[in-house]
Design an enzyme around this catalytic site. Structure first.
Site, PDB file in Angstrom:
ATOM      1  N   GLY A 194       1.045  -1.441  -0.160  1.00 27.59           N
ATOM      2  CA  GLY A 194       0.002   0.169   0.165  1.00 27.59           C
ATOM      3  C   GLY A 194       1.112   1.223  -0.037  1.00 27.59           C
ATOM      4  N   VAL A 198       0.000   4.471   5.743  1.00 26.73           N
ATOM      5  CA  VAL A 198      -0.138   3.344   6.340  1.00 26.73           C
ATOM      6  C   VAL A 198       0.790   2.307   6.522  1.00 26.73           C
ATOM      7  CG1 VAL A 198      -2.365   1.344   6.168  1.00 26.73           C
ATOM      8  CG2 VAL A 198      -2.920   3.258   5.335  1.00 26.73           C
ATOM      9  N   GLU A 216       5.478  -3.858   0.859  1.00 22.85           N
ATOM     10  CA  GLU A 216       5.685  -2.956  -0.721  1.00 22.85           C
ATOM     11  C   GLU A 216       4.892  -1.647  -1.284  1.00 22.85           C
ATOM     12  OE1 GLU A 216       3.983  -4.493  -5.049  1.00 22.85           O
ATOM     13  OE2 GLU A 216       4.999  -6.094  -3.152  1.00 22.85           O
ATOM     14  N   CYS A 250       1.511   0.005  -8.570  1.00 23.49           N
ATOM     15  CA  CYS A 250       2.637   0.885  -7.203  1.00 23.49           C
ATOM     16  C   CYS A 250       4.006   0.987  -8.802  1.00 23.49           C
ATOM     17  CB  CYS A 250       3.283  -0.264  -6.499  1.00 23.49           C
ATOM     18  SG  CYS A 250       3.895  -1.843  -7.336  1.00 23.49           S
TER      19      CYS A 250
END
Length: 473
Positions: A194, A198, A216, A250
């Site tokens: 994410g 967070v 990651e 990502c």
């Protein structure tokens, strides 16, 4: 849509049951691990259409993208992991000059019970890839899918209940309340994919229990374009990478660094390939997805509204969370498009005076998950390897590194830490447990360690302290 959320009071019971199963050895036998891996492959094969429909319902993700980027690779990884378990798990015999008689070994011991917190953008891949690692390593696990993709989250809970051993593998569904309850508990490893904000919350919770983690996190992955390369092909490949999943990945190319003199040639090539990809426009195409939620759509729209660059391709939106692939040229450092990871179909083109300036620009920012470069120059490739830092470095394509399963995937610095995919996932959830077995016959050798201490024994025990070091060069 909250009727399928896991009740908070059930979460500690689920964790405790998994710990009991692990301590009882349920997940350790290799034959059982192989069976569970094959069951997971069957889950994917037998329910492919249901999975793709769930993601279409959640954010109109094209069926083609789900099969080629999520379902098919996961099936292959299940089968490959099962086939390699004997090699991965066998004790490693350590060669030691000084202690060969002690039979030094390293055992691959499962860490215990893992918590897998998955994102919404590639929900199948990023929930089940880590689960493959947990099964391979002999761990039990909880999977927490993202609440932003409720159709998939509901479906995967049903399927895991049906296909896998529920004494070892469970799904917890819910929103932040369920996530925080999970993080209150002790786990033996946490895998989170994410964003950095967070990740810091999760890392602080993990630190309370000294729990190791794999993170990651992505980041702004730059693309350096050498004007001497095939610019037309580079534009085609970059545009495909940006349009895949509407840029919500990502490892998507985030911004382009290209010498000023080649910017317009590059943009002309992007326009040409956009017309070929989407003859009637992306928002009218079944080959292009949507932004996952109105919140994320509004964030991207705000970035686009505030940019000081020039929109030269796309820019259109609709009221169904659609944003066209959009190219913005003459973007400067400090622009809205450079504030954060874009995570959407907006491509910023940042002109620079030279490739050296491009490298300096990359090095002035946080380490990205990937540095991409399009160049035929071996000298430039080596220079980028030596002078930049990122989780991965990829030459002359984007996204395709995800198809090479033997490569470990992971970030560095702000883009995360730890690695995943096949053996890297197995290793992440395995403790390397060292061992020696000292025979009785070694007692003569060990006699010098016992009191009373003598100068002679000290010289034998601490021999290196009395060995002459080579002279300075």
């Amino acid at each position: 849509m909250t009727d399928f959320y896991t009740p908070l009071e059930e979460i500690p019971k689920i964790r405790d049951a998994l710990h009991d199963a692990f301590r009882a050895g349920v997940s350790r036998p290799l034959a059982w691990r192989k069976q569970q891996l094959h069951q997971l492959a069957r889950l994917l094969q037998e329910n492919g259409d249901a999975i793709t429909q769930s993601l279409f319902d959640d954010f109109r993700k094209p069926k083609h993208e789900v099969y080629f980027a999520e379902i098919a690779p996961l099936i292959t990884r299940c089968i490959e992991s099962a086939a390699n378990l004997e090699d991965w798990t066998k004790p490693e015999i350590v060669v030691s000059k000084s202690a060969a008689k002690f039979q030094p070994k390293v055992y691959r011991a499962p860490k215990g019970v893992a918590l897998i917190i998955a994102p919404w953008n590639y929900p199948v891949m990023l929930s089940l890839q880590a689960l493959i690692g947990a099964i391979s390593a002999g761990c039990c696990a909880v999977v927490k899918p993202s609440e932003i993709v409720p159709s998939y989250a509901r479906l995967i809970e049903t399927l895991i209940r049906k296909y896998l051993d529920n004494s070892a593998y469970r799904v917890v569904n819910g929103a932040p309340a369920q996530a925080m309850e999970l993080l209150r508990l002790q786990w033996d490893h946490i895998i989170y994919t994410g964003n950095g904000r967070v990740a810091r919350i999760i890392a602080r919770a993990a630190a309370e229990h000294l729990t190791p983690m794999t993170l990651e996190l992505g980041g702004k992955s730059p693309v350096i374009v050498d004007p001497a390369c095939d610019i037309d092909l580079a534009a085609k490949r970059i545009l495909w990478g940006k349009c895949n999943n509407a840029g919500q990945i990502c490892v998507a190319p985030d911004y382009i660094l290209i010498p000023r003199s080649s910017q317009d040639e590059f943009i002309a090539a992007l326009k040409k390939h956009y017309a070929a990809f989407y003859p009637k426009g992306a928002l009218s195409s079944d080959s292009y997805g949507r932004i996952v939620s109105s919140l994320h759509w509004s964030r991207l729209k705000s970035l686009l509204d505030r940019t000081q660059g020039e929109i030269v391709l796309g820019g259109g939106v609709d009221d169904k969370n659609g944003i066209e692939p959009t190219v913005v040229k003459n973007v400067k450092d400090g622009d809205s498009l450079m504030e954060e990871e874009i995570f959407g179909p907006l491509l910023a083109v940042v002109p620079v005076d030279s490739l050296s300036d491009a490298i300096s620009f990359v090095n002035s920012r946080h380490h990205a998950l990937v540095v991409y470069a399009f160049t035929d120059s071996e000298e430039l490739k080596q220079r980028l390897v030596e002078t930049t830092r990122s989780g991965n470095i990829v030459f002359n394509d984007v996204f395709q590194q995800m198809d090479v399963m033997e490569l470990p995937m992971g970030g560095v610095g702000e883009s995360g830490y730890g690695h995943q995919v096949l053996k890297a996932s197995f290793d992440a959830l395995t403790h390397h447990r060292s061992s020696i077995d000292v025979p009785k016959t070694s007692e003569d050798l060990l006699s010098v360690r016992y009191p009373p201490y003598t100068e002679e024994h000290s010289k034998i025990m601490a021999g290196a302290a009395f060995t002459k070091v080579a002279a300075r060069v």
